[in-house]
Design an enzyme around this catalytic site. Structure first.
Site, PDB file in Angstrom:
ATOM      1  N   GLU A 281       0.819  -1.212   0.000  1.00  0.00           N
ATOM      2  CA  GLU A 281       0.000   0.000   0.000  1.00  0.00           C
ATOM      3  C   GLU A 281       0.854   1.264   0.000  1.00  0.00           C
ATOM      4  O   GLU A 281       0.594   2.216   0.738  1.00  0.00           O
ATOM      5  CB  GLU A 281      -0.952   0.001   1.203  1.00  0.00           C
ATOM      6  CG  GLU A 281      -1.959  -1.139   1.140  1.00  0.00           C
ATOM      7  CD  GLU A 281      -3.017  -1.087   2.233  1.00  0.00           C
ATOM      8  OE1 GLU A 281      -2.740  -0.579   3.325  1.00  0.00           O
ATOM      9  OE2 GLU A 281      -4.135  -1.569   1.973  1.00  0.00           O
ATOM     10  N   ASP A 354      -8.208  -9.170   3.614  1.00  0.00           N
ATOM     11  CA  ASP A 354      -7.992  -8.065   4.548  1.00  0.00           C
ATOM     12  C   ASP A 354      -9.037  -7.968   5.653  1.00  0.00           C
ATOM     13  O   ASP A 354      -9.952  -7.159   5.547  1.00  0.00           O
ATOM     14  CB  ASP A 354      -7.977  -6.738   3.772  1.00  0.00           C
ATOM     15  CG  ASP A 354      -7.554  -5.570   4.645  1.00  0.00           C
ATOM     16  OD1 ASP A 354      -7.163  -5.815   5.792  1.00  0.00           O
ATOM     17  OD2 ASP A 354      -7.605  -4.424   4.165  1.00  0.00           O
ATOM     18  N   GLU A 382     -12.660  -2.296  12.067  1.00  0.00           N
ATOM     19  CA  GLU A 382     -12.640  -1.540  10.814  1.00  0.00           C
ATOM     20  C   GLU A 382     -13.738  -2.000   9.865  1.00  0.00           C
ATOM     21  O   GLU A 382     -14.411  -1.183   9.245  1.00  0.00           O
ATOM     22  CB  GLU A 382     -11.267  -1.704  10.135  1.00  0.00           C
ATOM     23  CG  GLU A 382     -11.219  -1.093   8.742  1.00  0.00           C
ATOM     24  CD  GLU A 382      -9.881  -1.287   8.026  1.00  0.00           C
ATOM     25  OE1 GLU A 382      -8.955  -1.888   8.606  1.00  0.00           O
ATOM     26  OE2 GLU A 382      -9.771  -0.828   6.879  1.00  0.00           O
TER      27      GLU A 382
END
Ligand code: BDP
Length: 678
Positions: A281, A354, A382
């Site tokens: 990322e 993820d 998240e």
């Protein structure tokens, strides 16, 4: 009681009186009331060793005072650090008549034993006369990972700001008492290490000033048996302006890291080591210099080795334009199996994409044979409703711990901030607790953990514990069902990951950052073909898993659309068509969320008003969000299936246009922790 004890006890009572007035959640699961009985505590440790180390002495003192204050039964307790007692942080608790003996080969083991005894008392399981309990943790490294930035914000944090860092300079001294409470809470569940900063690490973390601040945190946490670790930015030598490159094979770079590591250990002798997110990322890494993960990790490992430090090298890597993101970590790391130094541990997320509400186990857990591996779980929610939805994550983590032994360690991305209740929601505390308990004993069941957490955090009243244990145990599956059942994944709104946006695909955004890459809904059906005819992800698994996942009729329904592209009217082994089954699964999720809200509404009489009311607002919102999720996903997928809802499914409450215009969480709700909401 002697004078010291009387003063300490009076202070404790005053503190408790305050705490009782306002149940703000700050005391977590450590809500024991003190004991006026002067129970007899004996320190039977012989000789000076190992108590000649200052922190060891402090650790033992903490253990003694916890027992002194909180054991209510009239017993006498002997604690002893003894080389022949259980090692590796383990302990034994033996009860003979009214005498209880807590022994361990280390003082921190005694501390764990003390907290275990208190937990047994609080959950109504005080050891019986003549019984012995021996516990040794499953994992030697039981680590929290804080994604805290140096400016005090927390990446994916939903509970306020960092307790360690701030833009306004050093807040560590200001927060010393809080950090000490944090240490105590972690020690009470066996957590023994913490990474203090975000994996997207600022090079500034390694300036002398920040190392000095880290030293202070390390000093506060050491008596609780907690080591500190830091996330490091791989480009630090260059970014800090000291060397012109960060190439791991460059002698100046190697020297730079050796000097930096020495500087850290001079300041913090018990420093744990580094956590590294490299070439992922946009973070820098060895590949930027034509080198490999092995070159990068081993160079850091060699610098840390003389001091006993370790490198946790993350396997969370994926590049744009890959046909299947779920294959990438495997493809990048398997060829290196056996090439990492023995003080390198590969830190692998539980699933291959993820931290989704549900993923199959990451294939690297089955395939790496000559590399140390530790799982990384995400405690902060998240992708599971932030600190708004109550979702108990132990059942999700058990999907991995049931098939993988965590012999090297385990990391959990923390959900802690400076919110008064630490986690933004009282229920989210259960996930911090569950992480620690599973790291300590991966064989504990989700039910055991929920039960003991509820008893300590709220009340031992069965009329509360029984229904709420059920709610907690069903909450993960419910969330999967109302968000993304049957193996659907990553259909979140771009950016904040709270609400549903299966349609999100703006031009110019990387395909693998948009939901259509994952759900592949089209006129012929939906789901990601990862079979041997597709991306062949199934072949990364050992047999018989590979063949089971590959066969649409044998693949567990919970992973169906993860591994298969299935026609809308295709009959599934359960007898229903894909479309009907999907509608029913979303409905199941909504019904469950509504039932949680209804159950909670009946709990007012058993607990304090403060926490009851806050959670009532949250459970209500969760049920409403579940409807939002269900309607958004089903109405959107319906534009491809062109099929009506099955007759027993209620009509949508929202229309698709409206749902597409508003972004759940951004326009409607603020992402602030609930105790900071208006
Ligand atoms: C993703 C998060 C991102 C993290 C990344 C990671 O969205 O904020 O930086 O994981 O784990 O889930 O590195």
């Amino acid at each position: 009681m002697n004078f010291y004890k009387r003063v300490a006890f009076a202070t404790l009572l005053v503190l408790q009186a305050f705490a009782l007035k306002a149940e703000d959640g700050h005391r977590l699961w450590l809500r024991m009331t003190g004991n006026e009985n002067a129970i007899k505590i004996h320190n039977d440790t012989k000789g000076q060793n190992p108590l000649d180390v200052a922190d060891e002495t402090k650790t033992l003192r903490i253990a003694l005072s916890e027992l002194q204050f909180y054991i209510r039964e009239n017993v006498s307790i002997h604690v002893e650090v003894d080389a022949n007692a259980p090692k590796n942080d383990g302990f034994s608790i033996t009860r003979k008549g009214d005498e209880i003996f807590i022994k361990s080969a280390s003082s921190v083991g005694v501390l764990y034993g003390a907290f275990a005894l208190i937990r047994l008392q609080e959950t109504g399981k005080m050891p019986k006369k003549g019984s012995t309990i021996v516990e040794v943790p499953s994992s030697p490294l039981r680590l929290l990972n804080h994604w805290d930035n140096l400016n005090g914000t927390i990446e994916r944090g939903f509970a306020g700001r960092s307790i360690f860092w701030s833009n306004e300079g050093d807040i560590i001294n200001q927060n010393a008492a809080l950090i000490s409470e944090y240490g105590r809470a972690n020690a009470s569940i066996g957590i023994n290490g913490t990474v203090l900063n975000n994996v997207n690490a600022s090079p500034q973390m390694l300036t002398s000033e920040r190392i000095g601040q880290t030293k202070r945190v390390a000093q506060i946490l050491a008596p609780y048996g907690i080591k500190v670790y830091l996330s490091v930015n791989f480009a630090s030598p260059k970014a800090l302006g000291d060397v012109s490159t960060a190439d791991p094979l460059d002698p100046d770079v190697i020297k730079w890291w050796q000097n930096k590591v020495k500087e850290i250990y001079d300041a913090i002798p018990n420093f744990g080591g580094f956590l590294v997110k490299a070439n992922s990322e946009g973070e820098p890494g060895p590949q930027d210099f034509g080198r490999t993960h092995v070159d990068g990790a081993n160079m850091l490992a060699d610098a840390l080795k003389p001091y006993g430090g370790i490198v946790m090298w993350r396997a969370f890597v994926y590049a744009a334009n890959s046909p299947d993101r779920a294959n990438q970590a495997y493809d990048e790391f398997m060829p290196f199996d056996g090439q990492f130094r023995d003080n390198v541990i590969l830190q692998v997320k539980n699933g291959p994409v993820d931290f989704q509400p549900r993923e199959p186990v990451h294939p690297l857990f089955y395939s790496l044979k000559h590399t140390k591996v530790m799982p990384e779980f995400q405690i902060t929610q998240e992708y599971l409703g932030e600190s708004i939805h109550s979702v108990f994550l132990a059942p999700m983590w058990k999907e991995l711990t049931d098939v993988f032994k965590m012999t090297e360690g385990v990391a959990g991305v923390s959900n802690i901030g400076n919110s008064v209740n630490w986690c933004g929601s009282d229920m989210a505390q259960a996930n911090w607790y569950a992480f620690g308990r599973l790291a300590w004993n991966q064989n504990l069941t989700s039910k055991e953990i929920a039960d003991e957490w509820l008893k300590q955090t709220f009340t031992t009243d069965k009329k509360f514990v029984t229904p709420m244990t059920k709610v907690m145990l069903e909450s993960h599956e419910a969330c999967v069902n109302y968000m993304m059942p049957m193996g659907i994944h990553h259909i979140f709104a771009g950016g904040h990951h709270y609400g549903p946006e299966p349609w999100y695909a703006p031009r110019g955004v990387r395909a693998d950052w948009t939901p259509p890459y994952y759900h592949k809904a089209a006129a012929d059906g939906m789901g990601f073909d990862r079979t041997r005819n597709g991306s062949n992800n199934v072949s990364l698994y050992p047999e018989p898993l590979a063949s089971t996942f590959n066969d649409v009729n044998k693949c567990p329904e919970k992973y169906l659309l993860w591994f298969h592209h299935v026609g809308w009217t295709q009959k599934l082994p359960c007898g229903e068509t894909l479309w009907n089954r999907l509608c029913h699964k979303y409905d199941e999720g909504v019904r469950a969320a509504e039932s949680f809200n209804a159950t909670w509404a009946k709990m007012a009489q058993f607990i304090d008003k403060e926490r009851f009311e806050k959670l009532h607002i949250l459970y209500d919102r969760q049920a409403k969000d579940a409807w939002w999720w269900r309607d958004a996903c089903l109405l959107y997928f319906q534009t491809f299936s062109n099929l009506p809802f099955p007759k027993d499914c209620p009509p949508a409450r929202h229309d698709l246009q409206t749902l597409m215009r508003y972004h759940l969480a951004i326009d409607n709700y603020t992402a602030a922790p609930i105790d900071q909401l208006p």
